[in-house]
Design an enzyme around this catalytic site. Structure first.
Site, PDB file in Angstrom:
ATOM      1  N   HIS A 189       0.810  -1.218   0.000  1.00 42.41           N
ATOM      2  CA  HIS A 189       0.000   0.000   0.000  1.00 42.41           C
ATOM      3  C   HIS A 189       0.838   1.260   0.000  1.00 42.41           C
ATOM      4  CE1 HIS A 189      -3.386  -2.718   0.957  1.00 42.41           C
ATOM      5  NE2 HIS A 189      -3.906  -1.929   0.047  1.00 42.41           N
ATOM      6  N   ARG A 217     -10.650   4.497  -2.900  1.00 44.94           N
ATOM      7  CA  ARG A 217     -10.295   3.764  -1.671  1.00 44.94           C
ATOM      8  C   ARG A 217     -10.711   4.604  -0.463  1.00 44.94           C
ATOM      9  NH1 ARG A 217      -5.477   2.177  -5.070  1.00 44.94           N
ATOM     10  NH2 ARG A 217      -5.321  -0.082  -4.960  1.00 44.94           N
ATOM     11  N   ARG A 251     -15.353   2.349  -2.937  1.00 41.36           N
ATOM     12  CA  ARG A 251     -15.141   1.048  -2.307  1.00 41.36           C
ATOM     13  C   ARG A 251     -15.298   1.222  -0.799  1.00 41.36           C
ATOM     14  NH1 ARG A 251      -9.559  -2.065  -2.592  1.00 41.36           N
ATOM     15  NH2 ARG A 251      -8.847  -0.422  -1.193  1.00 41.36           N
ATOM     16  N   GLU A 307     -11.376 -10.709  -5.298  1.00 44.28           N
ATOM     17  CA  GLU A 307     -10.004 -10.691  -4.771  1.00 44.28           C
ATOM     18  C   GLU A 307      -9.640 -12.011  -4.116  1.00 44.28           C
ATOM     19  OE1 GLU A 307      -8.902  -6.456  -3.315  1.00 44.28           O
ATOM     20  OE2 GLU A 307     -10.817  -6.945  -2.383  1.00 44.28           O
ATOM     21  N   ASN A 349      -4.330  -7.267  -7.292  1.00 45.87           N
ATOM     22  CA  ASN A 349      -3.242  -7.306  -6.299  1.00 45.87           C
ATOM     23  C   ASN A 349      -3.510  -8.410  -5.280  1.00 45.87           C
ATOM     24  OD1 ASN A 349      -2.550  -4.962  -7.606  1.00 45.87           O
ATOM     25  ND2 ASN A 349      -3.363  -3.631  -6.018  1.00 45.87           N
ATOM     26  N   ASP A 350      -4.717  -8.394  -4.750  1.00 49.10           N
ATOM     27  CA  ASP A 350      -5.050  -9.421  -3.767  1.00 49.10           C
ATOM     28  C   ASP A 350      -5.307 -10.767  -4.440  1.00 49.10           C
ATOM     29  OD1 ASP A 350      -4.869  -8.448  -1.102  1.00 49.10           O
ATOM     30  OD2 ASP A 350      -6.479  -7.052  -1.578  1.00 49.10           O
ATOM     31  N   ARG A 389       1.857 -10.079  -0.953  1.00 52.77           N
ATOM     32  CA  ARG A 389       2.111  -8.990  -1.908  1.00 52.77           C
ATOM     33  C   ARG A 389       3.092  -7.957  -1.385  1.00 52.77           C
ATOM     34  NH1 ARG A 389      -3.735  -5.841  -1.842  1.00 52.77           N
ATOM     35  NH2 ARG A 389      -2.640  -3.961  -2.453  1.00 52.77           N
ATOM     36  N   CYS A 423      -9.127  -3.412 -11.556  1.00 51.91           N
ATOM     37  CA  CYS A 423      -8.659  -2.171 -10.914  1.00 51.91           C
ATOM     38  C   CYS A 423      -7.372  -2.365 -10.113  1.00 51.91           C
ATOM     39  CB  CYS A 423      -9.742  -1.578 -10.032  1.00 51.91           C
ATOM     40  SG  CYS A 423     -10.133  -2.593  -8.604  1.00 51.91           S
TER      41      CYS A 423
END
Ligand code: PEP
Ligand code: MG
Length: 751
Positions: free
Chosen positions: A365, A472, A508, A607, A630-631, A641, A678
């Site tokens: 992140h 986010r 989200r 995810e 990503n997840d 990650r 995304c």
């Protein structure tokens, strides 16, 4: 030989030499003579590194004097060269029979059998080598090595300060030593600027003391302050229960109470070092010792020890036990061992240009925040903190992953050219802003951007994105000292919608947990937070949290269109529960006379891999889906990650994830459910191309990626790519990455 007297004697003699008149070379000659005497060695020599990395013999006691300034060892040559290259001591009782031994007849060293060489280091850079040699096959003790290392540390400072040297003309022993550290790109860009250590390292400049008793008193007072600080941290209620913090504190306490550590510190002071120099010396020695251990737990503790020692240094230098607020230069390059996303956001973003950290990966992140802030970031930069001092000029090349420390003027010039070239390319991307993203064969691709701060919103217009594909919302929570109230949340969402000026925004809902912890939300320590109580799991257990957020969103939408997306869903049935909560909020809004949204779309992020096998249940329950690659990749490959050590173990552009994504895209088509990707994959031109080849028609990415991805799309024939990928994916095994690269090259695709 006992270590205390030897080092103490050497320090005293060094002080005497410095107080006597004499030029640099004469002093260096005296120093080697004294060291040889105290160490009972026939030879003591100092080699210094030249610009071409060769080592030149600068002073010797015992070798032939005519070899001084004539003997040069090539990079890595002989045991001395090896010591410099590896940056470690070399202790050889029978040096001549060592395969790496390099015989230089002009020195007359054939007479000497044993050799002990230690690197002379400054700010983590090897600037020379200090050597002792004996006729006999002497096995030097650990004490001998430690004494020589401590002496080398002092010699390094004397060299850099100019107190001793030889023909310094082209020897690199100044504070302007350049260095390059190779890390990994975590947020693209190039930044030129000046270093600001995240936890400023204290540079110890006064190394020798005349008054060991006074130094000892200072050391003891500082240790007492450190002790009180640790006690206070333990008592602090916010930290008391937290798992990770507690571990760190336990480690601090372990070191702080370690009698061996305290003894070594006072011995170093009694040997004539200042309290600060003693801390640094003991820190270096213990670090080296711990790094030799094979137990990863012990190796990990090195960082705790470093932090503890840094704190002790700060106390000693009167900089308190808290980090002082720093005045940021306008071109700040932040240097840190590690950094969380919230910590990065603490800094004044208008002054940030780059970030270099010792851990981190592209999907962490902190990398995502760096990208959102538009700063170049390099992770996995080993020992960067040791190499950089506050104010150093630094170039962050987040194209190659190289970090140049104290670069030469030539390098600065060439990077400035590169930056202006990039600016030109950005200019070209800006020109594409209003050009529709349509492939050469007429396939339209929807390009949206990811955001998390109100400050990101101007990029919507600048980048030409069609909307916000991922907002986010947790960033507002992470920035806040306490849980944002309903009115604050409503205000924030209202501001985002106003800035979006009618373009759609997909909000989200809270994705906290994992590496995104909120200081005010107490969570139990977890072994594996990424797979733990996070995001939707947390809000399903605390529905009030979710309902407050939905209430704020409904109020902010004020009768307009609203898109809500839930992260980290693991089963289709969770969607029913979440829908139920949304319905309750709709009923609440109706009851209290708030306008209902003209359209309300509720979507899910894909995810967690389990959802891939439940799509027939999930898709009818949602208005859209968005792939959090990503997840999804981290769980598909069981590869953290945030851990770059495992990042190379798998390739996102390979058969397994591509097949998974292809079947997902097909299923969403079958149910006519709009699908967007995304995650970070969408913002990389090559992987965005692959996603289009799989049939994906909507991508959401960092604003800075819109231009490059659009340029790729404009040069692409989607039909041909789709055929090529179908063919590749039908094979049992293939190097898909190479196949995509090859396709792009042959078809002249702009990547
Ligand atoms: C993802 O997982 O791909 C995603 C977009 O969510 P985040 O990176 O915020 O976890
Ligand atoms: Mg995610």
């Amino acid at each position: 030989m006992a270590s205390e007297p030897a080092l103490r004697v050497i320090m005293r003699r060094l002080r005497e030499i410095l107080s006597e008149p004499g030029d640099g070379q004469a002093r260096l000659n005296k120093i080697v003579r004294q060291i040889a005497g105290v160490m009972v060695a026939e030879v003591c020599s100092i080699y210094l590194r030249r610009r071409d990395r060769s080592l030149e013999l600068f002073a010797t006691e015992g070798l032939k004097p005519e070899a001084v300034h004539n003997t040069r060892l090539n990079r890595g040559e002989g045991l001395v060269g090896r010591c410099a290259e590896l940056g470690i001591p070399i202790n050889e009782p029978d040096a001549q029979s060592h395969p790496a031994f390099s015989y230089r007849p002009e020195t007359g060293e054939e007479a000497y059998h044993s050799l002990l060489a230690v690197p002379i280091q400054r700010s983590g850079q090897v600037i020379g080598v200090l050597v002792i040699q004996n006729h006999t096959a002497r096995q030097y003790s650990e004490d001998d090595t430690e004494v020589l290392q401590a002496t080398a540390m002092v010699i390094a400072e004397l060299l850099v300060s100019g107190a001793v040297s030889g023909t310094e003309a082209d020897i690199e022993i100044s504070k302007s030593l350049t260095a390059v550290i190779k890390g990994e790109v975590i947020a693209d860009g190039i930044a030129l600027g000046h270093a600001v250590p995240h936890e400023p390292r204290v540079v110890v400049s006064t190394l020798m003391s005349d008054d060991p008793a006074a130094e000892l008193a200072r050391l003891e007072a500082a240790l007492a302050t450190l002790h009180a600080w640790i006690d206070e941290m333990f008592e602090h209620d916010r930290l008391a229960a937290a798992g990770e913090h507690r571990d760190v504190l336990e480690a601090y306490r372990m070191f702080e109470r370690d009698r061996g550590w305290q003894r070594r510190l006072s011995e170093a002071v009694q040997d004539g070092l200042t309290a600060e120099a003693a801390v640094e010396r003991v820190q270096n020695g213990t670090r080296a010792h711990m790094l030799r251990q094979s137990d990863p737990y012990i190796r990990e503790r090195v960082r705790d020890l470093d932090d503890l020692s840094d704190r002790l240094l700060r106390i000693l230098t009167g900089r308190g036990d808290r980090q002082a607020p720093v005045e940021l230069p306008p071109d700040t390059i932040l240097i840190a061992r590690t950094m969380g996303p919230a910590e990065l956001l603490d800094y004044d973003r208008t002054r940030l240009r780059g970030l270099v950290i010792e851990d981190g990966s592209r999907q962490s992140h902190v990398a995502i925040v760096a990208k959102a802030l538009g700063i170049a970031a390099v992770g996995q930069a080993r020992r960067i903190v040791e190499h950089v001092t506050a104010g150093d000029a630094v170039i962050v090349d987040a194209e190659t992953g190289e970090v140049h420390i104290r670069p030469s003027a030539d390098l600065v010039k060439s990077y400035s050219d590169k930056v202006s070239f990039r600016a030109k390319r950005q200019e070209r991307y800006r020109k594409l802003r209003n050009v529709p993203a349509v492939t050469r064969d007429g396939v339209a691709i929807r390009l949206s951007m990811n955001a998390g701060l109100i400050a990101d919103m101007p990029h919507l217009e600048e980048s030409g994105a069609e909307g916000i594909g991922l907002f986010r919302t947790e960033i507002q929570f992470m920035l806040s000292e306490k849980m944002p109230r309903l009115t604050q949340q409503t205000e924030a969402y209202r501001a985002v919608l106003a800035e979006a000026a009618g373009k759609p925004v997909v909000f989200r809902t809270l994705d906290i947990g994992g590496d995104k912890m909120l200081p005010y939300l107490r969570a139990l320590p977890e072994e594996n937070p990424a797979m733990g109580w996070r995001a939707t799991r947390m809000v399903l257990d605390r529905p009030a949290l979710f309902r407050a957020q939905v209430r704020a969103l409904l109020r902010a939408a004020n009768g307009g269109c609203l898109h809500i997306m839930v992260p980290m869903l693991s089963t289709a049935s969770e969607m029913d529960e979440l829908r139920g909560l949304v319905d309750k909020e709709l009923a609440h809004a109706r009851r209290h006379g708030y306008p209902l949204p003209s359209t309300l779309n509720v979507g899910a992020m894909i995810e967690v891999p389990s959802l891939l096998f439940e799509l027939d249940a999930l898709l009818p329950k949602v208005d859209f889906v968005s792939v959090g690659s990503n997840d999804l990749l981290q769980f598909l490959y069981a590869a953290d990650r945030t851990n770059a050590q495992v990042a190379h173990r798998y390739e996102p552009l390979s058969i397994a994830p591509m097949r998974a994504l292809r079947s997902l895209i097909r299923k969403a088509d079958e149910y006519s459910v709009p699908l967007t990707v995304c995650g970070e994959m969408a913002g990389n031109a090559l992987s965005a191309m692959a996603l289009i080849g799989l049939g994906c028609r909507s991508l959401s990415m960092a604003a800075s990626s819109i231009g490059p991805v659009k340029a790729m799309i404009l040069s692409l024939d989607a039909g041909r790519l789709q055929e090529r990928m179908e063919e590749a994916l039908s094979r049992p095994e293939t190097d898909l990455y190479a196949c995509l690269q090859g396709f792009a090259e042959k078809s002249g695709i702009e990547l």
